[in-house]
Enzyme design. Structure first.
Site, PDB file in Angstrom:
ATOM      1  N   GLU A   1      24.959  66.355   2.561  1.00  0.00           N
ATOM      2  CA  GLU A   1      24.627  66.227   1.132  1.00  0.00           C
ATOM      3  C   GLU A   1      25.033  64.844   0.605  1.00  0.00           C
ATOM      4  OE1 GLU A   1      26.686  70.039   0.335  1.00  0.00           O
ATOM      5  OE2 GLU A   1      24.900  70.511  -0.841  1.00  0.00           O
TER       6      GLU A   1
ATOM      7  N   GLU B   1      26.416  76.015   5.574  1.00  0.00           N
ATOM      8  CA  GLU B   1      27.173  76.779   4.570  1.00  0.00           C
ATOM      9  C   GLU B   1      26.923  78.278   4.669  1.00  0.00           C
ATOM     10  OE1 GLU B   1      25.709  73.897   4.074  1.00  0.00           O
ATOM     11  OE2 GLU B   1      26.921  72.618   2.761  1.00  0.00           O
TER      12      GLU B   1
HETATM   13  C1  3H9 Z   1      30.505  72.591   2.546  1.00  0.00           C
HETATM   14  O1  3H9 Z   1      30.368  71.489   2.997  1.00  0.00           O
HETATM   15  C2  3H9 Z   1      30.221  72.955   1.127  1.00  0.00           C
HETATM   16  C3  3H9 Z   1      29.373  71.953   0.390  1.00  0.00           C
HETATM   17  O2  3H9 Z   1      28.012  72.272   0.524  1.00  0.00           O
HETATM   18  C4  3H9 Z   1      29.619  71.956  -1.083  1.00  0.00           C
HETATM   19  C5  3H9 Z   1      30.958  71.575  -1.545  1.00  0.00           C
HETATM   20  C6  3H9 Z   1      31.037  71.501  -3.043  1.00  0.00           C
HETATM   21  N1  3H9 Z   1      37.266  71.502   6.559  1.00  0.00           N
HETATM   22  O3  3H9 Z   1      35.943  72.648  15.231  1.00  0.00           O
HETATM   23  P1  3H9 Z   1      36.938  71.672  15.704  1.00  0.00           P
HETATM   24  C7  3H9 Z   1      39.201  71.483  11.316  1.00  0.00           C
HETATM   25  S1  3H9 Z   1      31.105  73.854   3.505  1.00  0.00           S
HETATM   26  C8  3H9 Z   1      38.533  71.545   6.964  1.00  0.00           C
HETATM   27  O4  3H9 Z   1      37.919  72.132  16.712  1.00  0.00           O
HETATM   28  P2  3H9 Z   1      34.904  70.105  16.975  1.00  0.00           P
HETATM   29  C9  3H9 Z   1      39.304  72.636  12.307  1.00  0.00           C
HETATM   30  O5  3H9 Z   1      39.852  73.779  11.704  1.00  0.00           O
HETATM   31  C10 3H9 Z   1      31.506  73.091   5.044  1.00  0.00           C
HETATM   32  N2  3H9 Z   1      38.909  71.553   8.270  1.00  0.00           N
HETATM   33  O6  3H9 Z   1      36.281  70.297  16.203  1.00  0.00           O
HETATM   34  C11 3H9 Z   1      40.199  72.032  13.358  1.00  0.00           C
HETATM   35  O7  3H9 Z   1      41.522  72.077  12.863  1.00  0.00           O
HETATM   36  P3  3H9 Z   1      42.781  72.306  13.863  1.00  0.00           P
HETATM   37  C12 3H9 Z   1      30.310  72.863   5.864  1.00  0.00           C
HETATM   38  C13 3H9 Z   1      37.936  71.515   9.177  1.00  0.00           C
HETATM   39  O8  3H9 Z   1      34.820  68.669  17.277  1.00  0.00           O
HETATM   40  C14 3H9 Z   1      39.765  70.568  13.393  1.00  0.00           C
HETATM   41  O9  3H9 Z   1      39.160  70.321  12.124  1.00  0.00           O
HETATM   42  N3  3H9 Z   1      30.711  72.372   7.168  1.00  0.00           N
HETATM   43  C15 3H9 Z   1      36.595  71.487   8.822  1.00  0.00           C
HETATM   44  O10 3H9 Z   1      34.776  71.089  18.054  1.00  0.00           O
HETATM   45  C16 3H9 Z   1      38.791  70.246  14.493  1.00  0.00           C
HETATM   46  O11 3H9 Z   1      37.701  71.164  14.402  1.00  0.00           O
HETATM   47  C17 3H9 Z   1      30.893  73.198   8.206  1.00  0.00           C
HETATM   48  O12 3H9 Z   1      30.736  74.391   8.117  1.00  0.00           O
HETATM   49  C18 3H9 Z   1      36.266  71.470   7.449  1.00  0.00           C
HETATM   50  N4  3H9 Z   1      34.996  71.409   7.017  1.00  0.00           N
HETATM   51  O13 3H9 Z   1      33.783  70.468  15.918  1.00  0.00           O
HETATM   52  C19 3H9 Z   1      31.313  72.557   9.503  1.00  0.00           C
HETATM   53  N5  3H9 Z   1      35.846  71.468   9.955  1.00  0.00           N
HETATM   54  O14 3H9 Z   1      42.757  71.102  14.762  1.00  0.00           O
HETATM   55  C20 3H9 Z   1      32.571  73.189  10.019  1.00  0.00           C
HETATM   56  C21 3H9 Z   1      36.715  71.475  10.976  1.00  0.00           C
HETATM   57  O15 3H9 Z   1      43.929  72.374  12.927  1.00  0.00           O
HETATM   58  N6  3H9 Z   1      33.113  72.486  11.162  1.00  0.00           N
HETATM   59  N7  3H9 Z   1      37.973  71.522  10.520  1.00  0.00           N
HETATM   60  O16 3H9 Z   1      42.486  73.591  14.576  1.00  0.00           O
HETATM   61  C22 3H9 Z   1      32.520  72.520  12.376  1.00  0.00           C
HETATM   62  O17 3H9 Z   1      31.487  73.105  12.602  1.00  0.00           O
HETATM   63  C23 3H9 Z   1      33.221  71.799  13.489  1.00  0.00           C
HETATM   64  O18 3H9 Z   1      34.578  71.679  13.148  1.00  0.00           O
HETATM   65  C24 3H9 Z   1      32.673  70.382  13.773  1.00  0.00           C
HETATM   66  C25 3H9 Z   1      33.612  69.662  14.777  1.00  0.00           C
HETATM   67  C26 3H9 Z   1      31.268  70.523  14.393  1.00  0.00           C
HETATM   68  C27 3H9 Z   1      32.616  69.550  12.508  1.00  0.00           C
END
Ligand code: 3H9
Length: 702
Positions: free
Chosen positions: A111, A131
């Site tokens: 976004e 999301e």
């Molecule tokens: C959103 O964006 C809402 C908006 O539309 C509007 C807002 C107003 N936040 O998965 P990993 C942490 S909703 C905080 O092992 P990878 C995760 O817990 C969001 N923390 O790495 C982990 O922590 P720890 C939409 C986050 O390389 C560490 O980072 N986005 C977030 O295998 C490493 O993560 C999503 O739904 C976060 N957003 O994969 C994407 N993301 O080391 C969600 C991760 O303490 N994230 N952490 O265990 C993912 O799909 C994967 O983490 C990603 C990286 C592909 C990014």
């Protein structure tokens, strides 16, 4: 922005390359858009506005552009500046800003890029609005800006799927303007220079006309969601937001999106899905294993080439391990090879593997043999033979004789005593349980069963293996059924008791599907084969408490040859070739014979009552599993049920669900049911303690 030597470095760096301002987001590990970063982004844009740079590029440091909004902030009061206003600030900037993406641009990250005036992405970069998988909708303009670029139908599908696309796919859809070449910074600067050379000014997605409405696409999607998203809230909110994109101007559309986003933020589904997201990541982080070095794993042996052994071998091969599989004779070894070849062909169909890679695996990485001596070089051997203590100890004895010192022995048993199996070898410290779920190359859960003798580096190696196989690994202690099957026995017991009290299998299955399970327990039993439950009951007969009940009707179905789907009938009837069961009056008549004529009288259960008893039994047994130290933390239990037993993700797992509905009410119900059935419904001491302390399972997650 960054000051040298600053103990709290800014999550944004700003520098200049000639007329180009370079804004770098540096907020590892995933550059999540938390409050500090949002504030720093506004400051960086203000700096850009004030200095004489003519164009800015915005990119991410580390592995990716931006992984999304900071999920850890969700559920807490929002703090300014919110992401929509940061993006509005960028979009309204009078000088052009270019987003240069690599790795991932997800959720708020994409976004943010849509708010920039131009977009470049590196090859392979994943762009997505996931999301919906968190019970939300894009809340920072994604539902309004994306359809202005791609049309509403494409945006609807993209946002509802939650699945990212690559930069290569995004380019022809118009989501990005350019694909980067070799390096991110070089590509970004080159694009900015091209734009400068063309005197290109800001080009705002928000200024594009509203997408043309497509009533047919909306109607088709609503009809599809009525079937596929039953009980979920956010897919329907997404449809509403996209309808707003067609019907309203940008300002009103954004306001409607924000309203829907904040509404979804309040739902228990959002809390459940985000709990599941973190559980999946936290479950393998075991404090006791910190600093423990895993043993090297170069060569894996598998003993037994049935469905389970072939599935385990497939999983290891897909992860790049060479595998030697031992079977008892040539014919069985060939059958195992054929099964594995078919599994790999299915992986090719699913796009997980190329034809060439499959051919190379079958030629170079897989050996199916009959001689244990072929395992002399293996670092780990996993047995997946018949579930009998004697058979498995005999296999372990042969492995013990040929494996090199330091090689690990793993058993795929689903209930046998791993302590005893380990004690029967000369190397109990090297023995561990690796309980895969069938089909092993598909199912996410791996229970790592730790015997009292297992060495810490063997546990660490098992976790490293599981990670490389793409599994969600849960550490379990030793007991009958380990974490998952022990809890399963309890909730199946609750279902059988409801049957005795008047509910039908169909009613129970329907209520549980309504709760969110893909199938109810009796449809699952028909799918797995009723002979499996029959054998389990026989195995447990000698040790069964006389106060326990035996579902005689299930034994009778087996004696009648009604083994489930494979015989065309079980609990349900399956008309020729169909996999959809029809309720069968004969089953109901058969069950009726087992119901007590008198006390307690047959009860009619509502769906809500069925769901509550089933889940209460799950939670009560889970609390006992925790109390006994079989599972270390509530999140281990949530992970087990979520990733191995089909627990609906939007409820977050049984113990998250229990916390959310209230532990004292659950305990009260359990005590009430215990009045009639004190053996089965004996309340778990841990549940009683948590209620007495007015605490929650979540407090034990550490
Ligand atoms: C959103 O964006 C809402 C908006 O539309 C509007 C807002 C107003 N936040 O998965 P990993 C942490 S909703 C905080 O092992 P990878 C995760 O817990 C969001 N923390 O790495 C982990 O922590 P720890 C939409 C986050 O390389 C560490 O980072 N986005 C977030 O295998 C490493 O993560 C999503 O739904 C976060 N957003 O994969 C994407 N993301 O080391 C969600 C991760 O303490 N994230 N952490 O265990 C993912 O799909 C994967 O983490 C990603 C990286 C592909 C990014």
């Amino acid at each position: 922005m960054t000051e040298q030597g600053d103990p709290n470095p800014s999550p944004v760096h700003y520098d200049r390359v000639g007329a180009i301002a370079v804004i770098v987001i540096d907020n590892g590990p995933v550059n999540a858009l938390g409050q500090n970063l949002r504030r720093a982004l506004v400051q960086a844009v203000d700096t850009f506005v004030q200095d004489d740079a003519e164009i800015a590029v915005l990119m991410g440091a580390g592995r990716m552009f931006v992984g999304g909004a900071d999920i850890k902030e969700f559920g807490k009061p929002p703090v300014a500046p919110d992401l929509p206003s940061v993006i509005a600030h960028i979009e309204s900037c009078a000088k052009p800003i270019v987003a240069a993406m690599h790795g991932n641009a997800l959720g708020g990250g994409l976004e943010l890029a849509l708010g920039c005036h131009y977009r470049l992405a590196m090859p392979g970069c994943k762009l997505g609005l996931p999301e919906v998988t968190l019970g939300l909708l894009p809340g920072a303009g994604g539902t309004q800006r994306l359809p202005r670029l791609t049309g509403v139908e494409s945006a609807l599908e993209f946002i509802l799927s939650g699945t990212p696309i690559t930069a290569e796919t995004a380019l022809p859809k118009g989501v990005i303007d350019r694909l980067g070449t070799s390096d991110l910074r070089g590509s970004a600067l080159a694009f900015a220079q091209d734009l400068l050379d063309r005197s290109a000014g800001p080009r705002r997605v928000g200024d594009l006309p509203r997408p043309a409405p497509n009533p047919a696409a909306f109607a088709a999607m609503q009809a599809k969601l009525a079937k596929t998203a039953r009980g979920l809230a956010s897919p329907f909110a997404i449809v509403k937001a996209l309808q707003a994109a067609c019907d309203m101007d940008l300002t009103d559309g954004l306001a409607e999106e924000r309203r829907l986003f904040l509404e979804m933020m309040q739902t228990p589904q959002r809390a459940g899905l985000i709990h599941a997201f973190f559980v999946e990541r936290k479950v393998a982080a075991l404090p006791a294993l910190e600093g423990v070095v895993a043993r090297p794993l170069r060569q894996i042996g598998v003993v037994g080439g049935g469905t389970m052994g072939a599935g385990i071998a497939t999983s290891a091969l897909l992860a790049g391990y060479p595998v030697t599989l031992v079977e008892r004779d040539e014919k069985a070894a060939n059958t195992a090879r054929t099964t594995i070849a078919a599994n790999l062909a299915a992986a090719v169909t699913r796009g997980k593997l190329t034809q060439a890679a499959r051919a190379a695996i079958l030629t170079d990485a897989l050996a199916c043999v009959t001689d244990y001596a072929a395992l002399s070089n293996a670092d780990l051997a996993i047995e997946a033979v018949f579930e009998s203590f004697d058979v498995k100890t005999a296999v372990f004895a042969q492995l013990d004789a040929v494996l090199k010192p330091g090689a690990m022995l793993a058993t795929n048993t689903s209930y046998l005593d791993v302590n005893r199996l380990a004690a029967a070898t000369s190397r109990p410290q090297d023995v561990i349980g690796l309980h895969f779920f069938s089909p092993a190359h598909v199912m996410k859960l791996l229970e790592i069963v730790v015997a009292s003798s297992t060495a810490p580096d063997v546990i660490a190696t098992a976790f490293a293996l599981g990670k490389s196989l793409g599994k969600v690994c849960v550490k379990s202690g030793v007991c009958d059924g380990f974490i998952g099957n022990r809890i399963l026995a309890a909730y199946r017991g609750a279902a059988d008791r409801m049957i005795l009290q008047g509910a039908s299998p169909f009613q129970i299955d329907t209520a549980l599907v309504d709760f969110g399970f893909a199938m109810g327990p009796y449809a699952v039993a028909d799918l797995a084969g009723l002979d499996i439950g029959f054998l389990t009951r026989q195995r447990k007969e000698a040790s069964r408490d006389p106060r326990d009940i035996v579902p005689g009707w299930a034994d009778e179905l087996v004696h009648l040859g009604r083994l489930g789907q494979k015989t065309g009938s079980g609990y349900y009837r399956y008309p020729a070739g169909s996999r959809t069961g029809l309720p069968d009056p004969q089953t109901d008549a058969l069950i009726a014979k087992y119901r007590p004529v008198t006390s307690p009288p047959a009860q009619a259960f509502t769906d809500a009552q069925i769901q509550r008893r089933y889940l209460a039994a799950m939670v009560n047994e889970a609390a006992k599993v925790l109390h006994d130290g079989i599972a270390a933390r509530p999140l281990d239990i949530d992970a087990t049920l979520l990733f191995g037993y089909g627990f609906p993700r939007h409820h977050g797992g049984p113990l998250h669900w229990a916390d959310s509905v209230g532990l004292s009410g659950l305990l009260q119900d359990i005590n009430d049911w215990a009045q009639h059935d004190p053996f089965f419904w004996a309340p778990a001491p841990l549940l009683e303690r948590l209620v007495a302390e007015n605490s929650l399972f979540a407090s034990l997650n550490g």
